[in-house]
Design an enzyme around this catalytic site. Sequence first.
Site, PDB file in Angstrom:
ATOM      1  N   TYR A  53       2.835   1.689  -3.531  1.00 25.58           N
ATOM      2  CA  TYR A  53       1.832   1.759  -4.602  1.00 25.58           C
ATOM      3  C   TYR A  53       1.095   3.096  -4.543  1.00 25.58           C
ATOM      4  CZ  TYR A  53      -2.709   0.993  -6.835  1.00 25.58           C
ATOM      5  OH  TYR A  53      -3.847   1.123  -7.603  1.00 25.58           O
ATOM      6  N   HIS A  54       0.738   3.511  -3.339  1.00 26.83           N
ATOM      7  CA  HIS A  54       0.032   4.772  -3.152  1.00 26.83           C
ATOM      8  C   HIS A  54       0.894   5.958  -3.579  1.00 26.83           C
ATOM      9  CE1 HIS A  54      -1.401   8.216  -0.631  1.00 26.83           C
ATOM     10  NE2 HIS A  54      -2.569   7.777  -1.038  1.00 26.83           N
ATOM     11  N   HIS A  55       2.163   5.943  -3.191  1.00 33.82           N
ATOM     12  CA  HIS A  55       3.060   7.034  -3.552  1.00 33.82           C
ATOM     13  C   HIS A  55       3.212   7.163  -5.073  1.00 33.82           C
ATOM     14  CE1 HIS A  55       4.583   9.014  -0.035  1.00 33.82           C
ATOM     15  NE2 HIS A  55       4.849   7.878   0.589  1.00 33.82           N
ATOM     16  N   LEU A  58       0.821  -1.208   0.000  1.00 36.33           N
ATOM     17  CA  LEU A  58       0.000   0.000   0.000  1.00 36.33           C
ATOM     18  C   LEU A  58       0.860   1.265   0.000  1.00 36.33           C
ATOM     19  CD1 LEU A  58      -2.610   1.645   0.333  1.00 36.33           C
ATOM     20  CD2 LEU A  58      -2.561   1.098   2.775  1.00 36.33           C
TER      21      LEU A  58
END
Length: 266
Positions: free
Chosen positions: A141-143, A138
């Site tokens: 991937y989020h960054h 998470l």
Amino acid sequence: MSVLALQEYEFERQFNEDEAIRWMQENWKKSFLFSALYAACILGGRHVMKQREKFELRKPLVLWSLTLAAFSIFGAIRTGGYMMNILMTKGLKQSVCDQSFYNGPVSKFWAYAFVLSKAPELGDTLFIVLRKQKLIFLHWYHHITVLLYSWYSYKDMVAGGGWFMTMNYLVHAVMYSYYALRAAGFKISRKFAMFITLTQITQMVMGCVVNYLVYSWMQQGQECPSHVQNIVWSSLMYLSYFVLFCQFFFEAYITKTKSNAAKKSQ
């Protein structure tokens, strides 16, 4: 000027949004390069750190988190005030569809600052790697996806941007303040961490709602400048975040709480 309008600072007034938008239209694909370098640094850094002792980095982490907290708080106040003004004077549709967030007073600077900030925010991961902490999917991937989508969307000044950016500023203001306090050694209630994750989940739901509104108004032929491709990518991104943050919440707070309770009862 509305009585609710915010007073402009000189640096906000002098900001040239046309030049900023033009630069992003010409250079937004560099976000893929930054993302590739980021992924390479993660892989290389973790490989190097396998043979080394972890770094403490408490003071640099406090400074880093405080800097991002201050930036996010100021951004949340400025964009939040602007969006509140639009909501109260012109209504929900205008707050979603009007492109004035990208070129209006006060908000134009903070819109550009927001998208640019997604590149240095990649530095969050450096502390995780150097301190040999657990790096979850998470996180990185989020960054990467936020960086790509922010740069991709800013160049087109798509509808909904004011909501997306303001929500993110608000969540990050709380999140980085929490990180700074934790890094400084303050004991913070577990419930506060749960609250942050819940606000992130709420942000993802709101993102999907805004995308739905933009698409609906576009289909009705109303002036709500975006394009279907952007809405699809944005919706997929928000839905994936929603699933991942819900999974994180369950594993970090529900499962661990039950496990700790079971251990205490033994």
